[in-house]
Write a protein that holds these residues in place. Structure first.
Motif, PDB file in Angstrom:
ATOM      1  N   ARG A 126     -26.281  65.878 -11.301  1.00 60.92           N
ATOM      2  CA  ARG A 126     -24.848  65.620 -11.127  1.00 60.92           C
ATOM      3  C   ARG A 126     -24.153  65.649 -12.484  1.00 60.92           C
ATOM      4  N   PHE A 127     -22.958  66.232 -12.525  1.00 60.34           N
ATOM      5  CA  PHE A 127     -22.143  66.287 -13.735  1.00 60.34           C
ATOM      6  C   PHE A 127     -20.900  65.428 -13.509  1.00 60.34           C
ATOM      7  N   ASP A 128     -20.733  64.404 -14.318  1.00 62.29           N
ATOM      8  CA  ASP A 128     -19.588  63.493 -14.186  1.00 62.29           C
ATOM      9  C   ASP A 128     -18.555  63.891 -15.236  1.00 62.29           C
ATOM     10  N   MET A 129     -17.523  64.622 -14.827  1.00 65.13           N
ATOM     11  CA  MET A 129     -16.555  65.150 -15.797  1.00 65.13           C
ATOM     12  C   MET A 129     -15.115  64.830 -15.400  1.00 65.13           C
ATOM     13  N   GLY A 130     -14.905  63.912 -14.490  1.00 64.11           N
ATOM     14  CA  GLY A 130     -13.576  63.747 -13.904  1.00 64.11           C
ATOM     15  C   GLY A 130     -12.657  62.778 -14.602  1.00 64.11           C
ATOM     16  N   ALA A 131     -12.546  62.808 -15.933  1.00 57.51           N
ATOM     17  CA  ALA A 131     -11.626  61.894 -16.612  1.00 57.51           C
ATOM     18  C   ALA A 131     -10.174  62.235 -16.283  1.00 57.51           C
ATOM     19  N   VAL A 132      -9.862  63.522 -16.142  1.00 58.41           N
ATOM     20  CA  VAL A 132      -8.522  63.970 -15.765  1.00 58.41           C
ATOM     21  C   VAL A 132      -8.645  64.691 -14.432  1.00 58.41           C
ATOM     22  N   LEU A 133      -7.734  64.401 -13.505  1.00 55.11           N
ATOM     23  CA  LEU A 133      -7.725  65.097 -12.220  1.00 55.11           C
ATOM     24  C   LEU A 133      -6.577  66.098 -12.238  1.00 55.11           C
ATOM     25  N   PRO A 134      -6.868  67.375 -12.537  1.00 59.37           N
ATOM     26  CA  PRO A 134      -5.779  68.356 -12.669  1.00 59.37           C
ATOM     27  C   PRO A 134      -5.194  68.722 -11.321  1.00 59.37           C
ATOM     28  N   GLU A 135      -3.918  69.176 -11.364  1.00 56.82           N
ATOM     29  CA  GLU A 135      -3.337  69.792 -10.181  1.00 56.82           C
ATOM     30  C   GLU A 135      -3.976  71.173 -10.019  1.00 56.82           C
ATOM     31  N   ARG A 136      -3.560  71.901  -9.009  1.00 56.88           N
ATOM     32  CA  ARG A 136      -4.110  73.229  -8.780  1.00 56.88           C
ATOM     33  C   ARG A 136      -3.686  74.178  -9.904  1.00 56.88           C
ATOM     34  N   TYR A 137      -4.638  74.966 -10.405  1.00 53.10           N
ATOM     35  CA  TYR A 137      -4.324  75.944 -11.446  1.00 53.10           C
ATOM     36  C   TYR A 137      -3.645  77.162 -10.833  1.00 53.10           C
ATOM     37  N   PRO A 138      -2.744  77.820 -11.588  1.00 52.45           N
ATOM     38  CA  PRO A 138      -2.072  79.024 -11.053  1.00 52.45           C
ATOM     39  C   PRO A 138      -3.093  80.099 -10.678  1.00 52.45           C
ATOM     40  N   GLU A 139      -2.853  80.779  -9.589  1.00 57.54           N
ATOM     41  CA  GLU A 139      -3.766  81.819  -9.135  1.00 57.54           C
ATOM     42  C   GLU A 139      -3.882  82.935 -10.181  1.00 57.54           C
ATOM     43  N   GLY A 140      -5.114  83.288 -10.530  1.00 59.78           N
ATOM     44  CA  GLY A 140      -5.357  84.382 -11.472  1.00 59.78           C
ATOM     45  C   GLY A 140      -5.197  84.034 -12.938  1.00 59.78           C
ATOM     46  N   ILE A 141      -4.958  82.745 -13.267  1.00 60.17           N
ATOM     47  CA  ILE A 141      -4.661  82.390 -14.658  1.00 60.17           C
ATOM     48  C   ILE A 141      -5.838  82.640 -15.591  1.00 60.17           C
ATOM     49  N   PHE A 142      -7.068  82.409 -15.131  1.00 65.78           N
ATOM     50  CA  PHE A 142      -8.217  82.581 -16.015  1.00 65.78           C
ATOM     51  C   PHE A 142      -8.457  84.059 -16.328  1.00 65.78           C
ATOM     52  N   SER A 143      -8.356  84.909 -15.330  1.00 65.03           N
ATOM     53  CA  SER A 143      -8.502  86.349 -15.562  1.00 65.03           C
ATOM     54  C   SER A 143      -7.413  86.849 -16.502  1.00 65.03           C
TER      55      SER A 143
END
Length: 311
Positions: A126-143
């Motif tokens: 298990r990876f516990d990384m949830g210090a910040v709960l982001p809103e939904r990222y814009p579609e296609g932003i990473f590409s």
């Protein structure tokens, strides 16, 4: 390493690095030069197009058009990839989620009879990384960001600032994409403000590539915070627990009277050390920089005023 694995590594290394001598390959592969000579003979026998250059500037070079048709993975490599894929699922990169899961199924197919055993092991990680709960990222932003980095292009962002309730348009040169405490951030040069700024990806409402070329500059210049010297006094037992943390690497350690340690570092980001101080009040004291000490003092004072009195 078995011979077949070593031959594949030589092919991949020459394709990635270009021309290398037998001595360089031997050091890289941690084998003797004589082993490399034998491996080169074996590659020639299976018609791998390796060219031998003689003389002072000599070495081995592989035809760049040569295609390595298969990648063979051993059990340990498959396990590592499955763990990384499970980690990647929690990075909230929705546009890549389908590919992440498909790749996981393909890796388990390679294992066949051992797949259930590996799945059972991965399920217990298990990876516990949830210090910040982001809103939904814009579609296609990473590409889009990857394309901007690769082609050195500027971006136009529509960015929402919650404190002011404003949506502003920014033209930026993207510098680094960073994952911190459960959320993605973009370090970029903002051409509107003419300075480096940090943008939370979930607050970007839309983004598009521009034709203008990005500003030149090394990635090291990306973070907007200046380098600052950090001085801590720390209990040795706490240092033993955190010395492998990325933020603590390269620290200068000096023993102090009473058994404590003086820890000195130079860093850009200070939030790790603020969290460290709050979580380990009895075991660490922040001595500098003054801005960090003042921030800790102000938050402690606010906490005392808010929670210090009995209800």
């Amino acid at each position: 390493m078995k011979k077949a694995e070593r031959l594949n590594w030589i092919i991949m290394t020459l394709k990635q690095r270009g021309k290398m001598t037998a001595a360089e390959l031997a050091r890289y592969m941690e084998v003797s030069p004589r082993t490399i000579y034998r491996d080169m003979t074996a590659l020639g026998e299976i018609r791998v197009p390796v060219t031998v250059h003689e003389g002072a500037d000599g070495g081995y070079e592989i035809d760049p058009s040569y295609f390595l048709p298969t990648i063979r993975l051993n059990d340990r490599e498959i396990l590592v990839l499955l763990m990384l894929l499970k980690f990647a699922e929690q990075l909230h990169m929705e546009e890549f989620l389908g590919g992440i899961r498909t790749l996981g199924h393909k890796l388990l197919e390679i294992c066949r009879g051992d797949s259930e055993r590996l799945q059972a092991a991965i399920a217990r990680i298990r990876f516990d990384m949830g210090a910040v709960l982001p809103e939904r990222y814009p579609e296609g932003i990473f590409s889009l960001l990857i394309e901007a980095f690769a082609d050195r292009r500027r971006l136009r962002l529509a960015y929402f600032t919650p404190l002011r309730g404003e949506l502003s348009e920014r033209e930026v040169t993207p510098l680094e994409l960073v994952y911190v405490d459960g959320c993605w951030y973009l370090y970029a040069h903002c051409h509107l403000r003419n300075e480096q700024r940090t943008f939370r990806l979930d607050r970007i409402r839309s983004a598009g590539l521009l034709q203008e070329e990005a500003l030149a500059g090394p990635p090291d210049a990306a973070p907007g915070e200046p380098l600052q010297e950090i001085l801590l006094e720390m209990d040795p037992r706490l240092f033993d627990l955190v010395e492998a943390d990325e933020a603590m690497r390269g620290a200068d350690i000096t023993p102090l009277a009473g058994g404590r340690l003086e820890v000195r570092l130079v860093r850009r980001r200070l939030d790790y050390f603020e969290h460290l101080a709050f979580r380990n009040v009895e075991q660490v004291t922040v001595k500098s920089p003054p801005a960090l000490v003042a921030s800790i003092r102000a938050k402690l004072s606010l906490g005392i005023r808010k929670y210090g009195q009995e209800p």
